[in-house]
Design an enzyme around this catalytic site. Structure first.
Site: not given
Length: 242
Positions: A152-154, A156
């Site tokens: 999810v972070y990557s 974003s």
């Protein structure tokens, strides 16, 4: 660089700690006034009391749409103009997608993606009217490589890589430079979500950098002649293997 930014006004989101605070300190040392945007009013008050009159607090919760929409009005009411906008606020979650929750996904994407786009949308007309400005986005090396333990972070940060490059092309004929800084792991509050063993190993191996080292890169980007744009700067610990 003591007077390089005399007369300039910067606004930085997530400015009460980490990369935002380090960049604030660097800009003030170079002569700028800085509007520190954060939702933590107590932390803002403490930081601004320490940094002096050129540190101007502005309490905004970027996850609250009504509060987020007050960004430019708040900056102008306190500082009169805006020369540099640093969209720095963000959050982190790692682990397999199955280990998170829909609510956590929403929060991350709303802060890491939606708020950045809305903030740039809000400040852009002021810079276009003045014919000059700098917009810097804090991205991540995770926005340049698909990191399997933080999907999810990557994702974003990949979105931010695209957004910065599209906005750079939209605004470069209007006197506005747009770029991003993409650090590897930085010693900051975001690492609180790292597994303790991973954090210990990273510290022992020298695979982390300090916020000041990212701020130094941002200052380099901002201090280039106006005919030069640093479109993206990746800053890694030398021992970070990715």
């Amino acid at each position: 660089m003591a007077h390089a930014f005399d007369g300039k006004v910067a606004a930085i989101t997530g400015a009460a700690s980490g990369i935002g605070l380090a960049t604030t300190e660097a800009l003030i040392a170079a002569g700028a006034r800085v509007v520190l945007v954060d939702r933590d009013s107590k932390a803002l008050d403490a930081v601004c009391a320490r940094l002096g009159a050129n540190a101007i607090p502005l309490v905004i919760d970027l996850l609250d749409p009504a509060s987020c929409n007050t960004l430019l009005d708040g900056i102008l009411s306190k500082a009169g103009q805006l020369d540099i906008f640093h969209a720095n606020a963000g959050t982190y979650i790692g682990g397999d997608l199955s280990e998170t929750t829909p609510e956590t996904i929403d929060r991350m994407l709303n802060l890491n993606v939606n708020a950045v786009m809305k903030n740039v949308y809000t400040v852009m007309p002021h810079m276009i009217e003045r014919g000059t400005g700098d917009i810097i986005v804090t991205s991540s090396v995770a926005g340049h490589s698909a990191i399997p333990w933080e999907p999810v972070y990557s994702a974003s940060k990949w979105a931010m890589t695209c957004f910065v490059q599209t906005m750079r092309r939209q605004l470069n004929k209007k006197g506005i430079r747009v770029g991003s800084v993409s650090p590897g792991p930085v010693i900051s509050a975001l690492l609180a979500d790292w597994p303790e063993e991973n954090l210990r190993k990273a510290k022992e191996s020298g695979s982390l950098i300090e916020p000041k080292e990212v701020a130094d890169g941002i200052m380099f980007m901002l201090s280039r002649p106006r005919n030069v744009t640093i479109r993206d700067m990746v800053i890694l610990p030398s021992n970070f293997d990715i």
